[in-house]
Structures are given as structure tokens and as C-alpha cells.
Design a protein around this motif. Structure first.
Motif, PDB file in Angstrom:
ATOM      1  N   UNK A   1      -3.493   0.510  -8.597  1.00 21.39           N
ATOM      2  CA  UNK A   1      -4.379   1.088  -7.595  1.00 21.39           C
ATOM      3  C   UNK A   1      -3.883   1.073  -6.165  1.00 21.39           C
ATOM      4  N   UNK A   2      -2.680   0.578  -5.912  1.00 18.28           N
ATOM      5  CA  UNK A   2      -2.214   0.477  -4.524  1.00 18.28           C
ATOM      6  C   UNK A   2      -1.966   1.845  -3.882  1.00 18.28           C
ATOM      7  N   UNK A   3      -1.904   2.899  -4.691  1.00 20.93           N
ATOM      8  CA  UNK A   3      -1.715   4.235  -4.120  1.00 20.93           C
ATOM      9  C   UNK A   3      -2.958   4.723  -3.370  1.00 20.93           C
ATOM     10  N   UNK A   4      -4.076   4.036  -3.521  1.00 17.27           N
ATOM     11  CA  UNK A   4      -5.297   4.421  -2.793  1.00 17.27           C
ATOM     12  C   UNK A   4      -5.676   3.388  -1.736  1.00 17.27           C
ATOM     13  N   UNK A   5      -4.860   2.368  -1.539  1.00 13.03           N
ATOM     14  CA  UNK A   5      -5.186   1.314  -0.587  1.00 13.03           C
ATOM     15  C   UNK A   5      -5.162   1.828   0.852  1.00 13.03           C
ATOM     16  N   UNK A   6      -6.186   1.435   1.620  1.00 14.32           N
ATOM     17  CA  UNK A   6      -6.159   1.602   3.063  1.00 14.32           C
ATOM     18  C   UNK A   6      -5.952   0.220   3.692  1.00 14.32           C
ATOM     19  N   UNK A   7      -6.108   0.125   5.015  1.00 10.44           N
ATOM     20  CA  UNK A   7      -5.677  -1.101   5.684  1.00 10.44           C
ATOM     21  C   UNK A   7      -6.446  -2.351   5.267  1.00 10.44           C
ATOM     22  N   UNK A   8      -7.646  -2.219   4.789  1.00  7.91           N
ATOM     23  CA  UNK A   8      -8.447  -3.390   4.437  1.00  7.91           C
ATOM     24  C   UNK A   8      -8.187  -3.882   3.016  1.00  7.91           C
ATOM     25  N   UNK A   9      -7.631  -3.020   2.162  1.00  8.48           N
ATOM     26  CA  UNK A   9      -7.605  -3.332   0.735  1.00  8.48           C
ATOM     27  C   UNK A   9      -6.679  -4.479   0.347  1.00  8.48           C
TER      28      UNK A   9
ATOM     29  N   UNK B   1       0.793  -1.231   0.000  1.00  6.66           N
ATOM     30  CA  UNK B   1       0.000   0.000   0.000  1.00  6.66           C
ATOM     31  C   UNK B   1       0.826   1.282   0.000  1.00  6.66           C
ATOM     32  N   UNK B   2       0.468   2.180  -0.899  1.00  2.75           N
ATOM     33  CA  UNK B   2       1.002   3.541  -0.894  1.00  2.75           C
ATOM     34  C   UNK B   2      -0.080   4.552  -0.510  1.00  2.75           C
ATOM     35  N   UNK B   3      -1.220   4.061  -0.017  1.00  2.00           N
ATOM     36  CA  UNK B   3      -2.286   4.950   0.418  1.00  2.00           C
ATOM     37  C   UNK B   3      -2.141   5.303   1.883  1.00  2.00           C
ATOM     38  N   UNK B   4      -3.042   6.141   2.365  1.00  2.00           N
ATOM     39  CA  UNK B   4      -2.995   6.601   3.757  1.00  2.00           C
ATOM     40  C   UNK B   4      -3.580   5.537   4.690  1.00  2.00           C
ATOM     41  N   UNK B   5      -2.892   4.415   4.757  1.00  2.00           N
ATOM     42  CA  UNK B   5      -3.279   3.322   5.639  1.00  2.00           C
ATOM     43  C   UNK B   5      -2.485   3.465   6.925  1.00  2.00           C
ATOM     44  N   UNK B   6      -3.187   3.700   8.029  1.00  2.00           N
ATOM     45  CA  UNK B   6      -2.500   4.001   9.283  1.00  2.00           C
ATOM     46  C   UNK B   6      -1.575   2.870   9.707  1.00  2.00           C
ATOM     47  N   UNK B   7      -1.929   1.632   9.362  1.00  2.00           N
ATOM     48  CA  UNK B   7      -1.084   0.498   9.697  1.00  2.00           C
ATOM     49  C   UNK B   7      -0.190   0.089   8.547  1.00  2.00           C
ATOM     50  N   UNK B   8      -0.764  -0.560   7.549  1.00  2.15           N
ATOM     51  CA  UNK B   8       0.020  -1.148   6.474  1.00  2.15           C
ATOM     52  C   UNK B   8       0.791  -0.114   5.660  1.00  2.15           C
ATOM     53  N   UNK B   9       0.193   1.048   5.407  1.00  2.00           N
ATOM     54  CA  UNK B   9       0.880   2.079   4.639  1.00  2.00           C
ATOM     55  C   UNK B   9       2.102   2.613   5.362  1.00  2.00           C
ATOM     56  N   UNK B  10       1.949   2.879   6.650  1.00  2.00           N
ATOM     57  CA  UNK B  10       3.083   3.344   7.452  1.00  2.00           C
ATOM     58  C   UNK B  10       4.144   2.265   7.603  1.00  2.00           C
ATOM     59  N   UNK B  11       3.715   1.036   7.850  1.00  2.00           N
ATOM     60  CA  UNK B  11       4.682  -0.053   8.010  1.00  2.00           C
ATOM     61  C   UNK B  11       5.545  -0.209   6.763  1.00  2.00           C
ATOM     62  N   UNK B  12       4.918  -0.189   5.613  1.00  2.00           N
ATOM     63  CA  UNK B  12       5.641  -0.365   4.356  1.00  2.00           C
ATOM     64  C   UNK B  12       6.574   0.812   4.074  1.00  2.00           C
ATOM     65  N   UNK B  13       6.076   2.033   4.246  1.00  2.00           N
ATOM     66  CA  UNK B  13       6.888   3.214   3.944  1.00  2.00           C
ATOM     67  C   UNK B  13       8.116   3.294   4.847  1.00  2.00           C
ATOM     68  N   UNK B  14       7.935   2.999   6.123  1.00  2.00           N
ATOM     69  CA  UNK B  14       9.078   3.066   7.036  1.00  2.00           C
ATOM     70  C   UNK B  14      10.096   1.975   6.729  1.00  2.00           C
TER      71      UNK B  14
END
Length: 437
Positions: free
Chosen positions: A253-261, A199-212
Motif C-alpha cells: 500500500x505504500x504507493x498511496x501513502x501521503x505524508x502522514x501515512x 512512500x510512492x504516493x503523492x506526498x509533497x514531503x516524504x514522497x518527493x524526498x524518497x524519489x529524489x
């Protein structure tokens, strides 16, 4: 057996750990006296928690809460919100001084409004002494100096989840252990029509985990030890360029993914490689139509990048107690009850390895060795690196994460909205808004 209110209060006052060793053999220490909290007359409480991804998590939490109510007569209303909505609702409650008494918050949210929170140091020190000590990572999220501004609750482990047969079909006998190998695997899986998706979306969990992980695995960091913003660096540039290559192999579409996607895409067979909590495994196991996917699933920790060691962020939650509560003694009694061995072990077990313990004594819970799928999640609390690395946690780190500065930097670069260099400069500008305050 129903615990009587008078028995509960008497036991609390008398430091009654002696008679009730946990089923896992955890023995309390008596270096510090057990604190006693007597609920106020007519007390009622309200807790706001995140929506569970594993049904057993919520069921065990509510069962423990019911036990507390039977023991004390204190009704506890447990509300839930989506992961993305917890942070803004907690901030509103803090700012207006009303709303839930307690909130299961994310990461370093407590550092955004420490003056709005009840001091939990006495209780936290008692629990830490009794149960082998707190893991440093979860403790840091809940403390300012030696003061506990929140109660460390859990780390929700994040790991790579993949279809074993699809990895083998792509020409890999085992999952790659480094970032270069992961890129080659993702290229091969895309060619086979079984792509990855992170995920590259604003996912509080998965998006942050991946980016960090992207940033840290290449040696980058948002700030240095002094809190100076250092995101604009050669190491960050290398991380962004790597992310761009990976993104080119992803399902669209992963740039819009949130934690459920990513859960949904994986279980629908649209992707064969994601990063997630153990929840996706149990979602597959409970659905007979997904038996083939469940049997084919494997988990592993994130590959190691040029930095040469494992560096991962895990979703971390703490219990906040707001000072606008009318019943602080009842709330402390509730938190204490929920953190004690019988309740904590029941919650960890019910969560099926989704929620990792904050206290070291509970690492012996049998759930961690009950299924090989659980292995990458077992040490989440022990191995997590705080999002504020390498600087101190506080208002600036909390604000930078809440504003998705790092997540957005990667998103705008991989999608071509900005050059990598401009994306770094923009992240630097946004981070400085917090770190220069």
C-alpha cells in the motif's frame, strides 16, 4: 513584558540591534543599515501555513506572532492547511489576486508566479548580513538572480527512522551505509515480519524526498545544467530497478501513502523502517503507550548509492508575500520580526529539531545537540540538493515537481503499471511540457 508599539517602531527605525544580543551570543553586523517598516494604519494580516507535525512548532510560531501584535497593534490571523493543500491554495491566491497576504510555500513554488510576489531583497540582504549568511539551498528556492522573491524560512530534515532491536534481529549490528546494504536489510526485515515502508504516493514531503534520493543516489537527474531533460538515462533505469527490488520488501500500500501515512504505520508497529522528519519520534515520546517504541528508535541519514556521495532532498519552505496585500509595510515588519534572533531561536527550539534554520548563525542553537536523535536533521539546510538539480530553479522545475513527475515515474514502475523504460519515457514527455515552455 509587553513591548509597547511606540518602542517597537522607534527601535526599528533606529537600527536597534546593539542592546539586544540573542541568548546564543549572535552579534549583528552593521555593514548594512537596518530597514524600517512602519505598519499601515489599521493594518491586519493573514498568513496561511502548513499543518504542523510537531505541536511545539505551531505553539512557538503563534507565541511569536502574539508578541508582534502586542508590539505593533497589527492583528495576524494564522490559518493552516494540510501539506498537500498548501500548494494549490497558494496558486489560486496568486492567480486571482486575493486571499492570504502571506503563505508558507513549498520548495520552488515561488518560481511559478514571481510577478505576483513582493520583492523582499532589502530585508533578506539585511538578515543575511546580520546572521552569518543564508544557506545556498534555501536561498536558491527564494531567489531569481539577485532578487529575493520570497523569504527563506526552513528546511524540514528527512532521515531514515528505524527500530534498533528489529534491525539487530534481522542480523545487522549497525545500519547499512550504502544502498546495497539497505536492500539486504529490507529483505531480512521483511522475512522477520518487521518490514520497511517508503512512500510512492503523492506526498509533497516524504514522497518527493524518497524519489529524489532514489534518482540522485544512482547518478540520475531530471535535467542537465542547461535545463535539457535527461531523465531517460541508464542511471535512471538503475534507480528504478533498485526501487522495484526495495518495493518488493515493503508493507503493501505504500504507493498511496501521503505524508502522514508512514508516521502512522511506524507508530502502529506495522513497519519498522521509514524515512521521516523528527516528528515521528516526538509523537512516540509524548504517548506513554509508545514508550517502548520511542526508546527503540534510531535515526540516520540515507545510505550512499553508486554515485558515491550523500545526495538528499529536504522539505523546504519559504514565506511568500503576495503583491495583492493591502498592507505590505506591516507584512514586511512581521516577517522581519519573526526572522530576528529572539523569535527564530524560540521557533527552532520549540520545533524540537523539526525545522532547520535558514541562516547560518542559528546553527549554534542548543537543540541540535540536545538529543542524539536530532543529529541527522541538524544539517538539512546545509546539505540539501535543490529539486531542480542540475539545472536552474524556475517555472519549469517548480511545475515538474508540483506535477509529481518524478514521484509518478517510480510509482508506475514499481507497481508494474509500466515497464521501467516506458516510465522513463513518460516522465521525459511530462517534464518536457515544462522545460520547453
Amino acid at each position: 513584558m509587553t513591548i509597547k508599539r511606540r518602542d517597537f517602531l522607534a527601535a526599528s527605525a533606529a537600527a536597534a540591534g546593539i542592546a539586544g544580543l540573542s541568548p546564543l551570543g549572535i552579534r549583528p553586523s552593521f555593514a548594512q543599515a537596518e530597514p524600517s517598516y512602519k505598519p499601515e494604519e489599521g493594518a491586519t494580516l493573514r498568513l496561511l501555513r502548513w499543518t504542523p507535525f510537531v505541536k511545539g512548532d505551531e505553539e512557538a510560531w503563534l507565541a511569536n506572532t502574539k508578541k508582534f501584535t502586542e508590539a505593533t497593534g497589527v492583528d495576524v490571523r494564522v490559518d493552516k492547511e494540510s501539506w498537500e493543500d498548501i500548494r494549490p491554495k497558494a496558486a489560486v491566491a496568486a492567480n486571482v489576486g486575493s486571499g492570504p497576504d502571506m503563505v508558507m510555500c513549498w520548495f520552488d513554488d515561488a518560481h511559478q508566479y514571481p510577478d505576483k510576489l513582493v520583492d523582499l531583497t532589502e530585508l533578506a540582504n539585511y538578515l543575511g548580513n546580520k546572521y552569518g549568511g543564508w544557506y545556498d539551498g534555501v536561498r536558491g528556492y527564494a531567489t531569481r538572480g539577485d532578487k529575493f522573491i520570497a523569504m527563506p524560512l526552513t528546511a524540514i530534515g528527512n532521515a531514515v527512522v528505524y527500530r534498533d532491536s528489529h534491525v539487530k534481529a534481522a542480523g545487522f549490528s549497525e545500519f547499512p551505509k550504502d544502498t546495497a546494504g539497505l536492500l539486504e536489510l529490507c529483505k531480512a526485515m521483511k522475512a522477520k515480519g518487521t518490514p520497511a515502508g517508503f512512500p510512492h504516493g503523492k506526498a509533497v514531503g516524504d514522497g518527493n524526498n524518497y524519489a529524489h534520493w532514489l534518482l540522485w543516489s544512482h547518478g540520475g537527474k531530471m535535467v542537465d545544467e542547461s535545463g535539457k531533460v535527461t531523465i531517460n538515462s541508464p542511471e535512471t533505469l538503475a534507480a528504478i530497478n533498485y526501487a522495484k527490488e526495495l518495493y518488493a520488501t515493503f508493507i503493501p500500500g505504500t504507493e498511496s501513502w501521503q505524508d502522514i501515512n508512514n508516521n502512522r504505520a511506524f507508530l502502529a508497529g506495522q513497519v519498522s523502517l521509514i524515512a521521516n522528519g523528527v516528528s515521528v519520534y516526538y509523537a512516540a515520546k509524548k504517548d506513554p503507550k509508545l514508550a517502548e517504541i520511542a526508546a527503540d528508535m534510531r535515526t540516520t541519514n540515507f545510505p550512499i548509492g553508486p554515485v558515491g556521495k550523500s545526495v538528499e532532498l529536504h522539505q523546504t519552505s519559504s514565506l511568500l508575500l503576495f503583491n495583492h496585500t493591502q498592507y505590505p509595510e506591516a507584512a514586511k515588519a512581521y516577517i522581519k520580526f519573526m526572522m530576528e534572533a529572539d523569535q527564530m531561536n524560540a521557533w527552532i527550539t520549540g520545533s524540537s529539531a523539526y525545522c532547520c534554520q535558514p541562516l547560518k548563525a542559528f546553527a549554534s542553537n542548543p537543540v541540535w545537540t540536545s538529543d542524539p536523535i536530532h543529529a541527522p536533521y541538524a544539517r538539512a539546510s546545509e546539505t540539501l540538493r535543490p529539486n531542480g538539480y542540475a539545472g536552474p530553479l524556475g517555472y519549469a522545475s517548480a511545475g515538474t515537481m508540483a506535477d509529481y513527475v518524478l514521484v509518478d515515474m517510480f510509482a508506475v514502475a514499481v507497481t508494474g503499471q509500466m515497464t521501467p523504460e516506458d516510465a522513463m519515457k513518460e516522465a521525459e514527455r511530462r517534464a518536457n511540457r515544462y522545460y520547453r515552455v
